[in-house]
Structures are given as structure tokens and as C-alpha cells.
Scaffold this active site. Sequence first.
Site, PDB file in Angstrom:
ATOM      1  N   SER A 122       0.822  -1.215   0.000  1.00  0.00           N
ATOM      2  CA  SER A 122       0.000   0.000   0.000  1.00  0.00           C
ATOM      3  C   SER A 122       0.851   1.259   0.000  1.00  0.00           C
ATOM      4  CB  SER A 122      -0.883   0.039   1.255  1.00  0.00           C
ATOM      5  OG  SER A 122      -1.693  -1.094   1.336  1.00  0.00           O
ATOM      6  N   HIS A 143      -1.666  -2.939  -6.653  1.00  0.00           N
ATOM      7  CA  HIS A 143      -2.338  -2.657  -5.378  1.00  0.00           C
ATOM      8  C   HIS A 143      -3.854  -2.788  -5.511  1.00  0.00           C
ATOM      9  CE1 HIS A 143      -3.917   0.225  -2.233  1.00  0.00           C
ATOM     10  NE2 HIS A 143      -3.318  -0.711  -1.536  1.00  0.00           N
ATOM     11  N   GLU A 155      -4.261  -0.231  -8.477  1.00  0.00           N
ATOM     12  CA  GLU A 155      -3.210   0.733  -8.819  1.00  0.00           C
ATOM     13  C   GLU A 155      -1.995  -0.054  -9.309  1.00  0.00           C
ATOM     14  OE1 GLU A 155      -3.706   4.477  -5.863  1.00  0.00           O
ATOM     15  OE2 GLU A 155      -3.289   2.592  -4.866  1.00  0.00           O
ATOM     16  N   ASN A 193      -3.502   5.636  -0.931  1.00  0.00           N
ATOM     17  CA  ASN A 193      -2.992   5.702   0.440  1.00  0.00           C
ATOM     18  C   ASN A 193      -2.240   6.984   0.745  1.00  0.00           C
ATOM     19  OD1 ASN A 193      -3.784   3.346   2.154  1.00  0.00           O
ATOM     20  ND2 ASN A 193      -3.233   2.347   0.238  1.00  0.00           N
TER      21      ASN A 193
HETATM   22  N1  LIG Z   1      -5.808  -4.413   4.746  1.00  0.00           N
HETATM   23  C1  LIG Z   1      -6.016  -3.579   3.733  1.00  0.00           C
HETATM   24  O1  LIG Z   1      -7.012  -2.823   3.697  1.00  0.00           O
HETATM   25  C2  LIG Z   1      -5.088  -3.531   2.546  1.00  0.00           C
HETATM   26  C3  LIG Z   1      -5.562  -3.003   1.346  1.00  0.00           C
HETATM   27  C4  LIG Z   1      -4.722  -3.010   0.223  1.00  0.00           C
HETATM   28  C5  LIG Z   1      -3.427  -3.487   0.352  1.00  0.00           C
HETATM   29  N2  LIG Z   1      -2.982  -3.978   1.542  1.00  0.00           N
HETATM   30  C6  LIG Z   1      -1.621  -4.491   1.600  1.00  0.00           C
HETATM   31  O2  LIG Z   1      -1.703  -5.913   1.513  1.00  0.00           O
HETATM   32  C7  LIG Z   1      -0.628  -6.493   2.269  1.00  0.00           C
HETATM   33  C8  LIG Z   1      -1.213  -7.422   3.313  1.00  0.00           C
HETATM   34  O3  LIG Z   1      -2.058  -6.675   4.168  1.00  0.00           O
HETATM   35  P1  LIG Z   1      -3.222  -7.424   5.001  1.00  0.00           P
HETATM   36  O4  LIG Z   1      -4.028  -6.352   5.632  1.00  0.00           O
HETATM   37  O5  LIG Z   1      -3.874  -8.444   4.130  1.00  0.00           O
HETATM   38  O6  LIG Z   1      -2.332  -8.139   6.115  1.00  0.00           O
HETATM   39  P2  LIG Z   1      -2.762  -9.339   7.117  1.00  0.00           P
HETATM   40  O7  LIG Z   1      -1.951  -9.140   8.330  1.00  0.00           O
HETATM   41  O8  LIG Z   1      -4.246  -9.447   7.226  1.00  0.00           O
HETATM   42  O9  LIG Z   1      -2.266 -10.642   6.320  1.00  0.00           O
HETATM   43  C9  LIG Z   1      -0.919 -10.867   6.008  1.00  0.00           C
HETATM   44  C10 LIG Z   1      -0.738 -12.356   5.792  1.00  0.00           C
HETATM   45  O10 LIG Z   1       0.610 -12.563   5.361  1.00  0.00           O
HETATM   46  C11 LIG Z   1       1.109 -13.728   6.006  1.00  0.00           C
HETATM   47  N3  LIG Z   1       2.565 -13.592   5.991  1.00  0.00           N
HETATM   48  C12 LIG Z   1       3.307 -12.641   6.594  1.00  0.00           C
HETATM   49  N4  LIG Z   1       4.619 -12.833   6.321  1.00  0.00           N
HETATM   50  C13 LIG Z   1       4.687 -13.913   5.510  1.00  0.00           C
HETATM   51  C14 LIG Z   1       5.754 -14.603   4.872  1.00  0.00           C
HETATM   52  N5  LIG Z   1       7.017 -14.213   5.007  1.00  0.00           N
HETATM   53  N6  LIG Z   1       5.456 -15.698   4.100  1.00  0.00           N
HETATM   54  C15 LIG Z   1       4.167 -16.097   3.957  1.00  0.00           C
HETATM   55  N7  LIG Z   1       3.121 -15.503   4.541  1.00  0.00           N
HETATM   56  C16 LIG Z   1       3.381 -14.417   5.307  1.00  0.00           C
HETATM   57  C17 LIG Z   1       0.467 -13.713   7.397  1.00  0.00           C
HETATM   58  O11 LIG Z   1       0.460 -15.006   7.962  1.00  0.00           O
HETATM   59  C18 LIG Z   1      -0.933 -13.191   7.073  1.00  0.00           C
HETATM   60  O12 LIG Z   1      -1.832 -14.259   6.798  1.00  0.00           O
HETATM   61  C19 LIG Z   1       0.181  -5.333   2.844  1.00  0.00           C
HETATM   62  O13 LIG Z   1       1.237  -5.040   1.970  1.00  0.00           O
HETATM   63  C20 LIG Z   1      -0.844  -4.201   2.869  1.00  0.00           C
HETATM   64  O14 LIG Z   1      -0.248  -2.938   2.808  1.00  0.00           O
HETATM   65  C21 LIG Z   1      -3.792  -4.032   2.649  1.00  0.00           C
END
Ligand SMILES: NC(=O)c1ccc[n+]([C@@H]2O[C@H](COP(=O)([O-])OP(=O)(O)OC[C@H]3O[C@@H](n4cnc5c(N)ncnc54)[C@H](O)[C@@H]3O)[C@@H](O)[C@H]2O)c1
Length: 293
Positions: A122, A143, A155, A193
Site C-alpha cells: 500500500s 495494489h 493501482e 494511500n
Molecule cells: N488491509 C487492507 O485494507 C489492505 C488493502 C490493500 C493493500 N494492503 C496491503 O496488503 C498487504 C497485506 O495486508 P493485510 O491487511 O492483508 O495483512 P494481514 O496481516 O491481514 O495478512 C498478512 C498475511 O501474510 C502472512 N505472511 C506474513 N509474512 C509472511 C511470509 N514471510 N510468508 C508467507 N506468509 C506471510 C500472514 O500469515 C498473514 O496471513 C500489505 O502489503 C498491505 O499494505 C492491505
Amino acid sequence: MTKTIKTVGVCGAAGTMGAGIALVAARAGYRTISFDMKADALERAGKQSAAFLDKSVARGKLEQAKRDEILGAMSHTTDIGELGACDMVIEAIFEDLTVKRDLMKRLDGACSDDTIFASNTSTLSITQIASGSKRPERVVGMHFCLPAQLMKLIEMSPGILTSDETFQTAWGWTKACGQIPVKTQDKPGFILNALLVPFNNDAIRAVEAGVASAEDVDKAIKVGLGYKMGPLELIDLIGLDTQVRLCEAFYPITLDPRAATPPLLSRMVAAGLLGRKSGRGFFNYEGNAMFGA
Ligand SMILES: NC(=O)c1ccc[n+]([C@@H]2O[C@H](COP(=O)([O-])OP(=O)(O)OC[C@H]3O[C@@H](n4cnc5c(N)ncnc54)[C@H](O)[C@@H]3O)[C@@H](O)[C@H]2O)c1
């Protein structure tokens, strides 16, 4: 020339974003391999994907046979080696540059030389994430918005070394999935973001300062500005822990004081109030579990 994509890997597939991204790909007819380090959460995410598709069938939006075909094309693993079968791997793991760069290195070892790596970051730099890989020309920003299985916008951001072929292949893939891509530069927070992280933090600070209750802050934004969702409800959906990670990634790059983690947010995360994924954040969601969490 663009590369043909048949099999798509998703890293972090048990998380808030990853589970939805895998559904977007599988629904569009791609074989998907969902990878996460947490086996139990991955199993739960698989069940939630099936429940989501079952609801689509019940609402008459999806044929039962198509539902079975989609689920049949989805597999789950905690073994990164299985991503070797993928033409493209989308990472949606924690918002942490070191963790993402390390994953790029591990993916280099698991995947063939021409596999494309896309990052759902993000706020972080695609160029910096790509520097963890020996093939930065095959790394691109992709994204998705939350919830990925419902929101159309993506994005798309090339890093400094991203090849035109990689960008065009990834861009074409998003369109083949029925998504709507927009191109942005590799700048902190891209479009959404860069605007949202400071804005959402302002809403938290308003609550912390006692300006109004969480309900009334959201009501003012929804009724006064016509937004569908208030910023605090949105943070509950994003995950308060993820909002902290966004601040921690975004603030050091921009030095925008509005992007610094609000103290109330840190305290709520310490108390286990993570938003929808934990059942409580700024609002209560008991018995209303978050998809993919
Ligand atoms: N939550 C949101 O609204 C949102 C929206 C768009 C983008 N993002 C981006 O998406 C990404 C994930 O965010 P999220 O909110 O889904 O996080 P989250 O914490 O809900 O999920 C992350 C997942 O990644 C796994 N993980 C972490 N390190 C790992 C590794 N080394 N190998 C394998 N699995 C691993 C964890 O076990 C977890 O299931 C981030 O980069 C975030 O910026 C989030």
C-alpha cells in the site's frame, strides 16, 4: 510481447487481502496456489472463500457448476516450493520492507526465471521491494482495494527497473480478471494511500482529542461528504494492526506528521482491538467475522 499467465500464486493468502486476491484470480479462470506461513489461518481462508462463493450461488449470481470449477482450481500450501508452478506470484504479506524483500529472495529460489512478481504493497516502494530479487525487471506494483473480491480498482506501478513487458503483462492480466487498473508512479502510497493514511489518522486523532465519538466522526463524513463508509469503519475493515504497519512504512518515507501512528491506534492494537478481524475495533462486530481474516 506479453507473457501468457495460466497459474497465479498468492503469498499471504490467509490475510485480509490475500484470500480475496486469490478469489479474483480463480474466478477469472486461473489456477491459483495460495501460500501462507500460517496453516490454520490458510485453512480458514479456504473455508471463507467457499462460503463467499456459496453466497453468490444462493443469490443467483453464480452457477453451482462454476462455483465447483473455481474451488477446484484453488489450492493452498505452506510450502513456498509449490509456487514454482506459477507464471505470476502476487505478494500480500505484512507491510514491512525487510519481510517483503526477504520473500522476493525466497521466491527467486522457488520460481522459474521468467515468473513475474507483483506486490500488493500500500505504501512501500516497488523499486525497493524489487531490490530483494535478482529479477527486478520482473517485479511490478499491483495494489488491490479491500475487499479485493468486490472492489474493481487496481493501482499499477512500475518500479525503476520494471520492464515494459512485465508491466503490460500484469496490466493485461488485471483486465482479464475484470478489474479496472490505473497507472501510478512508484511514489509512497500511490494515489489512494497517499490521501487515505493521513486522512484516516486525522479521524483517529479527532476521537482521541474528544472532538466527537467514533460514531459521530463517521456520521459527519458519510452524511456531510457523501462517503459510503466513514474513516473509522474503514480502518476497522483494513485492520488496526495493518493501519499501524502502513503508518510505520509511510511516515519514515514522507515525514508527514499526519502519517505518524496516532497513540490511540497503538493502544488499541496493544489491547487486541484489531477491527473486524478480531471482532472489535472502533466498533463492535461480534459474530460477524471478516473475510480472509
Ligand atoms: N488491509 C487492507 O485494507 C489492505 C488493502 C490493500 C493493500 N494492503 C496491503 O496488503 C498487504 C497485506 O495486508 P493485510 O491487511 O492483508 O495483512 P494481514 O496481516 O491481514 O495478512 C498478512 C498475511 O501474510 C502472512 N505472511 C506474513 N509474512 C509472511 C511470509 N514471510 N510468508 C508467507 N506468509 C506471510 C500472514 O500469515 C498473514 O496471513 C500489505 O502489503 C498491505 O499494505 C492491505
